[in-house]
Design a protein around this motif. Structure first.
Motif, PDB file in Angstrom:
ATOM      1  N   GLY A 174     -13.860  -1.295  -5.157  1.00 13.33           N
ATOM      2  CA  GLY A 174     -13.873  -2.420  -4.503  1.00 13.33           C
ATOM      3  C   GLY A 174     -13.187  -2.178  -3.065  1.00 13.33           C
ATOM      4  O   GLY A 174     -12.321  -2.763  -2.647  1.00 13.33           O
TER       5      GLY A 174
ATOM      6  N   ASP B  33     -21.616  -1.804  -8.855  1.00 14.61           N
ATOM      7  CA  ASP B  33     -20.494  -2.711  -9.455  1.00 14.61           C
ATOM      8  C   ASP B  33     -19.451  -1.638 -10.587  1.00 14.61           C
ATOM      9  O   ASP B  33     -19.826  -0.974 -11.037  1.00 14.61           O
ATOM     10  CB  ASP B  33     -21.380  -3.353 -10.594  1.00 14.61           C
ATOM     11  N   VAL B  34     -18.186  -1.838 -10.156  1.00 15.60           N
ATOM     12  CA  VAL B  34     -17.005  -1.334 -10.932  1.00 15.60           C
ATOM     13  C   VAL B  34     -17.334  -1.112 -12.355  1.00 15.60           C
ATOM     14  O   VAL B  34     -16.837  -0.158 -13.034  1.00 15.60           O
ATOM     15  CB  VAL B  34     -15.678  -1.788 -10.389  1.00 15.60           C
TER      16      VAL B  34
ATOM     17  N   ARG C 264       0.796  -1.230  -0.024  1.00 11.84           N
ATOM     18  CA  ARG C 264       0.091   0.257   0.040  1.00 11.84           C
ATOM     19  C   ARG C 264       0.786   1.318  -0.231  1.00 11.84           C
ATOM     20  O   ARG C 264       0.423   2.276  -0.522  1.00 11.84           O
ATOM     21  CB  ARG C 264      -0.848   0.092   1.077  1.00 11.84           C
TER      22      ARG C 264
ATOM     23  N   ASP D  21     -18.303  -0.365  -3.445  1.00  4.94           N
ATOM     24  CA  ASP D  21     -18.182  -2.003  -3.025  1.00  4.94           C
ATOM     25  C   ASP D  21     -19.507  -2.580  -3.824  1.00  4.94           C
ATOM     26  O   ASP D  21     -20.598  -1.929  -3.607  1.00  4.94           O
ATOM     27  CB  ASP D  21     -17.825  -2.217  -1.824  1.00  4.94           C
ATOM     28  N   SER D  22     -19.267  -3.729  -4.320  1.00  8.96           N
ATOM     29  CA  SER D  22     -20.756  -4.222  -4.898  1.00  8.96           C
ATOM     30  C   SER D  22     -21.503  -4.955  -3.801  1.00  8.96           C
ATOM     31  O   SER D  22     -22.543  -5.177  -4.198  1.00  8.96           O
ATOM     32  CB  SER D  22     -20.065  -5.165  -6.252  1.00  8.96           C
TER      33      SER D  22
ATOM     34  N   GLU E 112      -7.726  -1.940  -5.554  1.00  9.77           N
ATOM     35  CA  GLU E 112      -6.994  -3.011  -4.823  1.00  9.77           C
ATOM     36  C   GLU E 112      -7.650  -4.213  -4.731  1.00  9.77           C
ATOM     37  O   GLU E 112      -8.344  -4.382  -4.099  1.00  9.77           O
ATOM     38  CB  GLU E 112      -6.484  -2.351  -3.579  1.00  9.77           C
ATOM     39  N   ARG E 113      -6.801  -5.186  -5.350  1.00  8.80           N
ATOM     40  CA  ARG E 113      -7.152  -6.506  -5.302  1.00  8.80           C
ATOM     41  C   ARG E 113      -8.838  -6.940  -5.558  1.00  8.80           C
ATOM     42  O   ARG E 113      -9.391  -7.698  -4.967  1.00  8.80           O
ATOM     43  CB  ARG E 113      -6.901  -7.129  -3.822  1.00  8.80           C
ATOM     44  N   LEU E 114      -9.175  -6.092  -6.597  1.00 11.43           N
ATOM     45  CA  LEU E 114     -10.835  -6.155  -6.954  1.00 11.43           C
ATOM     46  C   LEU E 114     -10.681  -6.897  -8.321  1.00 11.43           C
ATOM     47  O   LEU E 114     -11.354  -7.676  -8.724  1.00 11.43           O
ATOM     48  CB  LEU E 114     -11.311  -4.764  -7.123  1.00 11.43           C
TER      49      LEU E 114
HETATM   50  C1  LIG Z   1     -10.338  -9.074  -1.785  1.00 15.54           C
HETATM   51  S1  LIG Z   1     -11.296  -7.504  -1.547  1.00 15.54           S
HETATM   52  C2  LIG Z   1     -10.404  -6.067  -1.460  1.00 15.54           C
HETATM   53  C3  LIG Z   1     -10.998  -5.049  -0.756  1.00 15.54           C
HETATM   54  C4  LIG Z   1     -10.066  -3.803  -0.482  1.00 15.54           C
HETATM   55  N1  LIG Z   1      -9.792  -3.204  -1.672  1.00 15.54           N
HETATM   56  C5  LIG Z   1      -8.606  -4.467   0.200  1.00 15.54           C
HETATM   57  O1  LIG Z   1      -7.954  -4.549  -0.823  1.00 15.54           O
HETATM   58  O2  LIG Z   1      -8.719  -4.383   1.137  1.00 15.54           O
HETATM   59  C6  LIG Z   1     -12.228  -7.515  -2.933  1.00 15.54           C
HETATM   60  C7  LIG Z   1     -13.659  -6.447  -2.825  1.00 15.54           C
HETATM   61  O3  LIG Z   1     -14.030  -6.142  -4.064  1.00 15.54           O
HETATM   62  C8  LIG Z   1     -15.585  -6.181  -3.849  1.00 15.54           C
HETATM   63  N2  LIG Z   1     -15.970  -6.609  -5.341  1.00 15.54           N
HETATM   64  C9  LIG Z   1     -16.040  -7.738  -6.075  1.00 15.54           C
HETATM   65  N3  LIG Z   1     -16.452  -7.436  -7.064  1.00 15.54           N
HETATM   66  C10 LIG Z   1     -16.871  -6.099  -7.402  1.00 15.54           C
HETATM   67  C11 LIG Z   1     -17.391  -5.466  -8.399  1.00 15.54           C
HETATM   68  N4  LIG Z   1     -17.757  -6.205  -9.660  1.00 15.54           N
HETATM   69  N5  LIG Z   1     -17.650  -4.134  -8.196  1.00 15.54           N
HETATM   70  C12 LIG Z   1     -17.217  -3.536  -6.883  1.00 15.54           C
HETATM   71  N6  LIG Z   1     -16.939  -4.301  -6.051  1.00 15.54           N
HETATM   72  C13 LIG Z   1     -16.649  -5.550  -6.249  1.00 15.54           C
HETATM   73  C14 LIG Z   1     -15.926  -7.157  -2.892  1.00 15.54           C
HETATM   74  O4  LIG Z   1     -17.222  -7.187  -2.400  1.00 15.54           O
HETATM   75  C15 LIG Z   1     -14.686  -7.004  -2.026  1.00 15.54           C
HETATM   76  O5  LIG Z   1     -15.112  -6.155  -0.781  1.00 15.54           O
END
Ligand SMILES: C[S@@+](CC[C@H](N)C(=O)[O-])C[C@H]1O[C@@H](n2cnc3c(N)ncnc32)[C@H](O)[C@@H]1O
Length: 251
Positions: A38, A86-87, A19, A62-63, A103-105
């Motif tokens: 996300g 939804d992103v 980060r 976030d979704s 991040e990690r989305l």
């Molecule tokens: C692994 S977590 C990462 C959360 C944060 N970014 C972190 O790194 O701590 C992935 C997140 O993305 C969200 N997510 C998954 N698909 C998504 C989408 N299509 N649009 C928005 N958010 C989404 C999930 O609900 C979850 O909270």
């Protein structure tokens, strides 16, 4: 469980290092409006809000409505606006943010390029997009029998790890192909030198994971954890995983 896992990851020194790399790449300025796509529990969003200050704003998207509710319960009064969405199909207007943290989305979405196109759409020209994602195919172990590690990692694919294993290393190409400028890519290789530390980020080393979600036969699980624990006791356990930080400027 997801939020507890995200909390523990956020405290992990290696994730903090990732980060910090992303923060230095995005360089959020006071007064900026940022999108955290996300956003999970919203910890990063609140950290970014501290950087942009009271004149700025962070949109935490976030979704998962339940995740956004949980993030709202943790709200600290900073300038964060929480949104369920939804992103890949956001309701945010075009050119409405100065920068994006994602991040990690993307390892979880159906079509990463569609999501990236949406992130670009909502970012004003000259704004910066920072993508952080894992290359699960980079995961490797030492101190445990290689064939056993290979069996567990292979069985974990798509079950304990997301379907898109290579997302992190594809990010640079995706931003170049989307015509972003000044694209920079930094691989951050995370080192885990004991099983307890590794278990925070690597589900296949986490003995608390319910056995119903474990992807191998029970006998393989037992053998794996006995080797992992023995390596931990000897002090020669090692796991490494590369997480990519990729940034570009919208033309
Ligand atoms: C692994 S977590 C990462 C959360 C944060 N970014 C972190 O790194 O701590 C992935 C997140 O993305 C969200 N997510 C998954 N698909 C998504 C989408 N299509 N649009 C928005 N958010 C989404 C999930 O609900 C979850 O909270």
């Amino acid at each position: 469980m997801l939020l507890a896992a995200l909390d523990a990851m956020g405290r992990h020194p290696e994730i903090r290092r990732v980060r910090q790399t992303a923060l230095e790449a995005l360089r959020p300025e006071p007064g900026a409006r940022l999108l955290d796509a996300g956003s999970g529990a919203g910890d990063v969003s609140r950290g970014l809000a501290a950087k942009v200050g009271p004149a700025g704003e962070v949109i935490a998207l976030d979704s998962s409505a339940a995740t956004i509710e949980a993030a709202l319960r943790r709200h600290d009064g900073s300038n964060v606006r929480y949104l369920t969405g939804d992103v890949s199909a956001m309701t945010l207007p075009t050119d409405s943010v100065d920068g994006v943290w994602c991040e990690r989305l993307l390892q979880h979405v159906e079509d990463a390029d569609t999501a990236i196109a949406e992130l670009i759409r909502v970012t004003r020209p000259g704004g910066r997009i920072c993508l952080v994602d894992t290359d699960w195919e980079s995961l490797s172990f030492d101190g445990v029998p290689p064939h056993l590690a290979a069996t567990v990692v292979e069985a974990s694919h798509g079950r304990l790890t997301p379907r898109r294993l290579d997302m992190g290393r594809t990010l640079r190409r995706r931003l170049v192909d989307a015509n972003l400028l000044n694209v920079t890519a930094t691989p951050v290789t995370c080192l885990f030198d004991d099983p307890t530390s590794a278990a925070v980020v690597l589900p296949m080393v986490n003995p608390l994971l319910p056995t119903t979600t474990w992807p191998t036969p029970a006998a393989v699980r037992e053998k794996w954890f006995s080797h992992v624990n023995a390596a931990g006791a000897r002090g020669d356990f090692l796991a490494v995983l590369t997480i990519w930080v990729v940034t570009g400027t919208v033309a």
